[in-house]
Design a protein around this motif. Structure first.
Motif, PDB file in Angstrom:
ATOM      1  N   PHE A   8       0.829  -1.204   0.000  1.00  0.00           N
ATOM      2  CA  PHE A   8       0.000   0.000   0.000  1.00  0.00           C
ATOM      3  C   PHE A   8       0.867   1.260   0.000  1.00  0.00           C
ATOM      4  N   THR A   9       0.322   2.315  -0.585  1.00  0.00           N
ATOM      5  CA  THR A   9       1.013   3.609  -0.529  1.00  0.00           C
ATOM      6  C   THR A   9       0.270   4.589   0.373  1.00  0.00           C
ATOM      7  N   ARG A  10      -0.994   4.277   0.681  1.00  0.00           N
ATOM      8  CA  ARG A  10      -1.793   5.197   1.488  1.00  0.00           C
ATOM      9  C   ARG A  10      -2.672   4.443   2.482  1.00  0.00           C
ATOM     10  N   ALA A  11      -3.038   5.130   3.541  1.00  0.00           N
ATOM     11  CA  ALA A  11      -3.987   4.575   4.519  1.00  0.00           C
ATOM     12  C   ALA A  11      -4.801   5.737   5.093  1.00  0.00           C
ATOM     13  N   ILE A  12      -6.008   5.425   5.526  1.00  0.00           N
ATOM     14  CA  ILE A  12      -6.866   6.415   6.189  1.00  0.00           C
ATOM     15  C   ILE A  12      -7.144   5.906   7.598  1.00  0.00           C
ATOM     16  N   THR A  13      -6.961   6.771   8.588  1.00  0.00           N
ATOM     17  CA  THR A  13      -7.302   6.425   9.972  1.00  0.00           C
ATOM     18  C   THR A  13      -8.152   7.552  10.557  1.00  0.00           C
ATOM     19  N   ARG A  14      -8.794   7.264  11.685  1.00  0.00           N
ATOM     20  CA  ARG A  14      -9.554   8.316  12.382  1.00  0.00           C
ATOM     21  C   ARG A  14      -9.273   8.215  13.878  1.00  0.00           C
ATOM     22  N   ARG A  15      -8.940   9.354  14.491  1.00  0.00           N
ATOM     23  CA  ARG A  15      -8.646   9.336  15.923  1.00  0.00           C
ATOM     24  C   ARG A  15      -9.897   9.004  16.728  1.00  0.00           C
ATOM     25  N   PRO A  16      -9.749   8.221  17.785  1.00  0.00           N
ATOM     26  CA  PRO A  16     -10.891   7.912  18.657  1.00  0.00           C
ATOM     27  C   PRO A  16     -11.434   9.188  19.301  1.00  0.00           C
ATOM     28  N   ALA A  17     -12.744   9.201  19.529  1.00  0.00           N
ATOM     29  CA  ALA A  17     -13.402  10.357  20.145  1.00  0.00           C
ATOM     30  C   ALA A  17     -13.574  10.119  21.645  1.00  0.00           C
ATOM     31  N   ALA A  18     -13.855  11.191  22.363  1.00  0.00           N
ATOM     32  CA  ALA A  18     -14.054  11.097  23.825  1.00  0.00           C
ATOM     33  C   ALA A  18     -15.284  10.268  24.193  1.00  0.00           C
ATOM     34  N   THR A  19     -16.118   9.959  23.181  1.00  0.00           N
ATOM     35  CA  THR A  19     -17.358   9.198  23.408  1.00  0.00           C
ATOM     36  C   THR A  19     -17.169   7.689  23.242  1.00  0.00           C
ATOM     37  N   ILE A  20     -15.928   7.215  23.151  1.00  0.00           N
ATOM     38  CA  ILE A  20     -15.698   5.786  22.858  1.00  0.00           C
ATOM     39  C   ILE A  20     -16.421   4.826  23.800  1.00  0.00           C
ATOM     40  N   ALA A  21     -16.648   5.235  25.047  1.00  0.00           N
ATOM     41  CA  ALA A  21     -17.310   4.341  26.005  1.00  0.00           C
ATOM     42  C   ALA A  21     -18.733   3.988  25.571  1.00  0.00           C
ATOM     43  N   VAL A  55      -0.316   8.580   5.474  1.00  0.00           N
ATOM     44  CA  VAL A  55      -1.467   8.263   6.315  1.00  0.00           C
ATOM     45  C   VAL A  55      -2.334   9.512   6.464  1.00  0.00           C
ATOM     46  N   ILE A  56      -3.569   9.405   6.034  1.00  0.00           N
ATOM     47  CA  ILE A  56      -4.540  10.489   6.184  1.00  0.00           C
ATOM     48  C   ILE A  56      -5.202  10.295   7.545  1.00  0.00           C
ATOM     49  N   GLU A  57      -5.011  11.248   8.442  1.00  0.00           N
ATOM     50  CA  GLU A  57      -5.539  11.125   9.804  1.00  0.00           C
ATOM     51  C   GLU A  57      -6.764  12.029   9.958  1.00  0.00           C
ATOM     52  N   LEU A  58      -7.921  11.419  10.099  1.00  0.00           N
ATOM     53  CA  LEU A  58      -9.165  12.174  10.208  1.00  0.00           C
ATOM     54  C   LEU A  58      -9.480  12.508  11.663  1.00  0.00           C
ATOM     55  N   ALA A  59     -10.228  13.586  11.836  1.00  0.00           N
ATOM     56  CA  ALA A  59     -10.580  14.054  13.182  1.00  0.00           C
ATOM     57  C   ALA A  59     -11.608  13.121  13.824  1.00  0.00           C
ATOM     58  N   PRO A  60     -11.657  13.104  15.156  1.00  0.00           N
ATOM     59  CA  PRO A  60     -12.649  12.281  15.852  1.00  0.00           C
ATOM     60  C   PRO A  60     -14.078  12.679  15.486  1.00  0.00           C
ATOM     61  N   LEU A  61     -14.994  11.726  15.618  1.00  0.00           N
ATOM     62  CA  LEU A  61     -16.421  11.984  15.363  1.00  0.00           C
ATOM     63  C   LEU A  61     -17.195  11.627  16.632  1.00  0.00           C
ATOM     64  N   PRO A  62     -17.354  12.575  17.556  1.00  0.00           N
ATOM     65  CA  PRO A  62     -18.026  12.256  18.827  1.00  0.00           C
ATOM     66  C   PRO A  62     -19.427  11.661  18.662  1.00  0.00           C
ATOM     67  N   ALA A  63     -20.114  12.023  17.570  1.00  0.00           N
ATOM     68  CA  ALA A  63     -21.474  11.497  17.359  1.00  0.00           C
ATOM     69  C   ALA A  63     -21.465  10.006  17.004  1.00  0.00           C
ATOM     70  N   PHE A  64     -20.288   9.491  16.621  1.00  0.00           N
ATOM     71  CA  PHE A  64     -20.179   8.087  16.218  1.00  0.00           C
ATOM     72  C   PHE A  64     -19.046   7.426  17.011  1.00  0.00           C
ATOM     73  N   PRO A  65     -19.359   6.838  18.163  1.00  0.00           N
ATOM     74  CA  PRO A  65     -18.325   6.322  19.062  1.00  0.00           C
ATOM     75  C   PRO A  65     -17.509   5.143  18.517  1.00  0.00           C
ATOM     76  N   ASP A  66     -17.948   4.544  17.403  1.00  0.00           N
ATOM     77  CA  ASP A  66     -17.190   3.454  16.783  1.00  0.00           C
ATOM     78  C   ASP A  66     -16.430   3.910  15.535  1.00  0.00           C
ATOM     79  N   ALA A  67     -16.412   5.225  15.284  1.00  0.00           N
ATOM     80  CA  ALA A  67     -15.910   5.730  14.000  1.00  0.00           C
ATOM     81  C   ALA A  67     -14.418   5.530  13.780  1.00  0.00           C
ATOM     82  N   GLN A  68     -13.654   5.244  14.858  1.00  0.00           N
ATOM     83  CA  GLN A  68     -12.229   4.973  14.638  1.00  0.00           C
ATOM     84  C   GLN A  68     -12.015   3.656  13.889  1.00  0.00           C
TER      85      GLN A  68
END
Length: 260
Positions: A8-21, A55-68
């Motif tokens: 692979f040459t690229r990857a997309i990730t998303r940081r976990p949000a404070a709502t992960i629980a 690596v494209i690092e996307l911002a957390p999505l608090p509305a979606f606790p599984d978005a990472q």
């Protein structure tokens, strides 16, 4: 299909949000800790980058606790990306959040429109075919719709069945190289990997089966010494990542990135 499905040459990730629980889990083994989860996520991203990939690092999505767990939102192939249709209702909105990033990366983006459901965690792309596991999150109609899209691109898709009580097909397997799959005995017993070389994770270390081969590295969950030793003996360069918090949300190494 001849392109290696682990280079692979690229990857997309998303940081976990404070709502992960608030994230989904099959059984409650306690809440994940945001600080340690973020530290592990940082180590994961660093490992991907160490291979030279962007690596494209996307911002957390608090509305979606599984978005990472971005892998479930799409399937990324050389000819295009396909937006999935998650089987968990609370995760449906994650796909629309991922769509703009994929449209910026790909000229061709298809989407599973339904009525079926399919999640990326149930899809294993090997050098010769696309294996899709039916599970609680992926149904026959979803598989059928994906097959229509991928067959136009020249892929062979094979439907297999995920064992009872296993969330996703890739919870129990991962691709190590063109011919080699790391898998649990319970999944391999179904016969789904006939024709491949299968490495069985040692008994008691079934959770280590969800790893990723990313260029020259194999990223696997820390804490499974016999699996790490097995892979090392087989000549793979292993990087162990703390998966304690992700595991509380039924997540693993493959879930945390889209790779293309």
């Amino acid at each position: 299909m001849t392109e290696p499905s682990y280079e692979f040459t690229r990857a997309i990730t998303r940081r976990p949000a404070a709502t992960i629980a608030e994230g989904l889990r099959a059984e409650d083994t306690g809440n994940p800790n945001l600080d340690t989860m973020l530290a592990a996520h940082k180590a994961y991203v660093a490992a991907l980058k160490s291979t030279g990939a962007e690596v494209i690092e996307l911002a957390p999505l608090p509305a979606f606790p599984d978005a990472q767990f971005v892998e479930d939102t799409a399937l990324c192939l050389p000819k295009g990306a396909i937006l999935m249709r998650p089987g968990a209702p609370s995760r449906m909105g994650e796909v629309a959040e991922m769509a703009p990033t994929l449209r910026a990366c790909y000229d061709t983006v298809h989407e599973i429109t339904g009525p079926g459901h399919i999640e990326g965690g149930d899809i294993l792309v090997t050098g010769r075919e696309i294996l899709v596991g039916r599970s609680d999150r992926t149904d026959g109609a979803g598989v059928e719709e994906l097959e229509k899209i991928t067959s136009d691109w020249g892929y062979t898709l094979r439907e297999v069945f995920t064992p009872e009580g296993v969330l996703h097909f890739k919870t129990d397997c991962s691709l190590m190289d063109a011919e080699t799959i790391l898998a649990t005995r319970r999944l391999d017993a179904s016969g789904c990997f006939e024709g491949y070389r299968v490495l069985h994770v040692p008994e008691g270390e079934e959770a280590a089966a969800n790893a990723i081969r990313f260029n020259g590295l194999v990223l696997m969950a820390a804490g499974f010494p016999r699996t790490a030793e097995l892979l090392d003996r087989e000549g793979f360069e292993v990087v162990e990542i703390d998966n304690t918090d992700c595991a509380k949300l039924d997540g693993g190494m493959s879930c945390l990135s889209l790779r293309f």
